[in-house]
Design a protein around this motif. Structure first.
Motif, PDB file in Angstrom:
ATOM      1  N   PRO A 362       0.783  -1.294  -0.192  1.00 21.56           N
ATOM      2  CA  PRO A 362      -0.105   0.144  -0.132  1.00 21.56           C
ATOM      3  C   PRO A 362       0.883   1.195   0.230  1.00 21.56           C
ATOM      4  O   PRO A 362       2.126   1.348   0.292  1.00 21.56           O
ATOM      5  CB  PRO A 362      -0.898  -0.048   1.219  1.00 21.56           C
ATOM      6  N   GLU A 373      -5.337  14.980  13.402  1.00 21.23           N
ATOM      7  CA  GLU A 373      -4.742  13.349  13.356  1.00 21.23           C
ATOM      8  C   GLU A 373      -5.199  12.365  14.575  1.00 21.23           C
ATOM      9  O   GLU A 373      -5.095  13.224  15.673  1.00 21.23           O
ATOM     10  CB  GLU A 373      -3.488  13.372  13.127  1.00 21.23           C
ATOM     11  N   SER A 383      -8.731   4.697  19.025  1.00 17.97           N
ATOM     12  CA  SER A 383      -7.875   5.816  18.591  1.00 17.97           C
ATOM     13  C   SER A 383      -7.842   6.848  19.639  1.00 17.97           C
ATOM     14  O   SER A 383      -8.554   7.336  20.350  1.00 17.97           O
ATOM     15  CB  SER A 383      -8.392   6.228  17.180  1.00 17.97           C
ATOM     16  N   GLY A 409      -1.556   3.441   3.402  1.00 21.37           N
ATOM     17  CA  GLY A 409      -2.956   3.231   3.140  1.00 21.37           C
ATOM     18  C   GLY A 409      -3.392   4.238   1.937  1.00 21.37           C
ATOM     19  O   GLY A 409      -2.820   5.218   1.824  1.00 21.37           O
ATOM     20  N   ALA A 410      -4.282   4.151   1.303  1.00 28.05           N
ATOM     21  CA  ALA A 410      -5.083   4.888   0.014  1.00 28.05           C
ATOM     22  C   ALA A 410      -5.646   5.993   1.029  1.00 28.05           C
ATOM     23  O   ALA A 410      -6.057   6.042   2.111  1.00 28.05           O
ATOM     24  CB  ALA A 410      -5.979   4.101  -0.496  1.00 28.05           C
ATOM     25  N   THR A 411      -5.858   7.239   0.372  1.00 29.29           N
ATOM     26  CA  THR A 411      -6.252   8.416   0.894  1.00 29.29           C
ATOM     27  C   THR A 411      -7.654   7.857   1.185  1.00 29.29           C
ATOM     28  O   THR A 411      -8.399   7.323   0.576  1.00 29.29           O
ATOM     29  CB  THR A 411      -6.405   9.571  -0.338  1.00 29.29           C
ATOM     30  N   GLY A 412      -8.170   8.510   2.509  1.00 27.94           N
ATOM     31  CA  GLY A 412      -9.401   8.071   3.043  1.00 27.94           C
ATOM     32  C   GLY A 412      -9.211   7.134   3.992  1.00 27.94           C
ATOM     33  O   GLY A 412     -10.095   6.852   4.803  1.00 27.94           O
ATOM     34  N   GLN A 413      -8.499   6.222   3.771  1.00 26.52           N
ATOM     35  CA  GLN A 413      -8.288   4.903   4.530  1.00 26.52           C
ATOM     36  C   GLN A 413      -6.957   4.755   5.207  1.00 26.52           C
ATOM     37  O   GLN A 413      -6.697   3.507   5.662  1.00 26.52           O
ATOM     38  CB  GLN A 413      -8.518   3.744   3.887  1.00 26.52           C
ATOM     39  N   GLU A 414      -6.119   5.812   5.312  1.00 28.09           N
ATOM     40  CA  GLU A 414      -4.661   5.984   5.794  1.00 28.09           C
ATOM     41  C   GLU A 414      -4.749   5.528   7.434  1.00 28.09           C
ATOM     42  O   GLU A 414      -5.530   5.831   8.102  1.00 28.09           O
ATOM     43  CB  GLU A 414      -4.243   7.180   5.388  1.00 28.09           C
ATOM     44  N   GLU A 415      -3.725   4.989   7.660  1.00 29.29           N
ATOM     45  CA  GLU A 415      -3.317   4.681   9.152  1.00 29.29           C
ATOM     46  C   GLU A 415      -2.037   5.297   9.366  1.00 29.29           C
ATOM     47  O   GLU A 415      -1.011   4.980   8.830  1.00 29.29           O
ATOM     48  CB  GLU A 415      -3.382   3.148   9.190  1.00 29.29           C
TER      49      GLU A 415
END
Length: 446
Positions: A362, A373, A383, A409-415
């Motif tokens: 990813p 954040e 979180s 991760g992909a934008t919107g699903q980043e960790e």
């Protein structure tokens, strides 16, 4: 202009000149800093008499009309003595620090070359003599230096990976000139040495002669004073180190609660030692009592700061911090690929793949804090706000906006998987990271 006559070979230099040069031992390579003037020319001859395998280095500052003539003289001299010579031209601009004129800028330029030249075990001989020491002590006294400055030039000190030695520091310039003339040595005079617009030349040509006429043996008197100041400075450093250990000081932090138990003189001494220990110059401060009051006694909701050359002193949550000057941050987020090393200001970030890693990785993005954040410290945990975590961990405010945040991760699903060198998800660190990716974030040494 070249001074002196043709060299007279076989001249017997006295032990007063040879002995201190012979005393320089235990080196891997012996260098002589050769300017082409009387002092360094004589030192090169003495070194050639006392040691084998000597090498010389000439710094061409390109400031004087006779710079090329001086360089050629040094080449011919070394060829005559069968001594290898390295020539390094430098460009000298005006200094950027307080009080840094052309003299100081030229000094920095040549010492930068010397530091880069010396390897571990190397020793560089410089031809400073007793008159230079007297001049230095007076110059620093006129600038308001403390005992560390009034100690003058040390006979030996670390320089880069090697050492600098001044074997002629206890010899009068008149004695050097007498033996250089008797030996028939030639040398090149620097025309700028007669220009009294330079502070050191003014002291040498206008101040020292009158003082010597009034007080014979002035150089020796000043050497005694410099030695006494050196001993005082040594004791001050010993006391500072002891008090630093007692109050629980660290390399970049000092507890305010411990500092305020000391007297003003002890606080000032400790801060000066601590700053010098970190490799910085102590700030030019007229009233340390006011500075210390601002730093140590300001209200808890204040953020006092003292800015100096390449660093600052800041206070946060009962600690006094020494903060190096910040490096520039990248202007945009960076991507990180497997096997890649990325530099983010003072941090180095590396990503490696283990045999268990998936074929398709990813995207991994590095950026700074933007606000809002959140971080999950455990896979099945809740979180937490990054802002709140910074507060809990007592991360200084000036660091929070500089820390590299590493997202996967992909934008919107980043960790968020790492926060600078302060935290890294267990999935991406250790000898066998569960995710098959090993992330290493290190803060570079200052």
């Amino acid at each position: 202009m070249i001074q002196g006559a043709e060299p007279v070979h076989g001249y017997s230099f006295p032990e007063s000149l040879l002995s201190p040069v012979k005393a320089v031992t235990g080196y891997r390579q012996l260098w002589v800093a050769l300017s082409g003037g009387l002092d360094s020319t004589l030192l090169l001859h003495l070194a050639a008499r006392c040691h084998s395998g000597v090498r010389a280095v000439h710094i061409n500052h390109q400031l004087q009309a006779n710079a090329d003539e001086t360089e050629a003289f040094c080449e011919n001299l070394c060829a005559e003595l069968n001594i290898p010579l390295i020539i390094r031209p430098v460009s000298v601009g005006l200094g950027t620090g307080p009080g840094e004129g052309l003299e100081e800028a030229a000094r920095k330029a040549r010492y930068n070359v010397f530091e880069a030249l010396l390897n571990p075990g190397d020793v560089l001989l410089m031809a400073h003599h007793g008159d230079d020491q007297a001049e230095t002590v007076l110059f620093r006294m006129f600038r308001g230096s403390g005992v560390a400055g009034l100690a003058g030039m040390p006979e030996s000190r670390p320089l880069g990976e090697g050492r600098l030695a001044r074997p002629l520091l206890g010899v009068e310039r008149s004695e050097l000139e007498r033996h250089a003339q008797n030996a028939g040595l030639s040398w090149v005079d620097d025309p700028s040495n007669t220009d009294t617009k330079f502070d050191r030349n003014f002291i040498r040509l206008s101040i020292l002669p009158a003082l010597k006429e009034r007080w014979p043996g002035l150089n020796q008197r000043l050497r005694h004073s410099a030695k006494a100041c050196s001993e005082s400075d040594f004791l001050n450093q010993q006391l500072a180190e002891l008090q630093w250990q007692t109050i629980g000081g660290e390399e970049r932090r000092l507890p305010v609660a411990g500092l305020i138990t000391l007297s003003l003189a002890e606080q000032t001494n400790l801060l000066r030692w601590w700053i010098r220990r970190a490799g910085y110059h102590t700030p030019s401060v007229n009233d340390w009592s006011q500075v210390l009051q601002d730093l140590l006694l300001a209200a808890e909701d204040r953020s006092p700061e003292l800015r100096a050359n390449h660093y600052s002193l800041r206070r946060f949550q009962g600690q006094l911090y020494l903060v190096p000057e910040s490096q520039s941050l990248p202007k945009a987020p960076l991507k990180l690929q497997s096997g890649q090393t990325v530099h983010w200001a003072e941090w180095t970030i590396r990503l490696s793949r283990t045999p268990t890693a998936k074929t398709d990785l990813p995207p991994i993005r590095i950026c700074t804090r933007q606000g809002g954040e959140r971080v999950r410290f455990h896979l099945d945990g809740r979180s937490k706000s990054l802002k709140k975590w910074f507060q809990e961990q007592a991360v200084p405010p000036w660091e929070r906006g500089r820390l590299p945040l590493i997202f996967l991760g992909a934008t919107g699903q980043e960790e968020l998987i790492a926060i600078g060198d302060l935290w890294c998800s267990g999935q991406y660190c250790g000898s066998a990271p569960a995710a098959g990716l090993r992330l290493i974030v290190e803060r570079d040494c200052d």
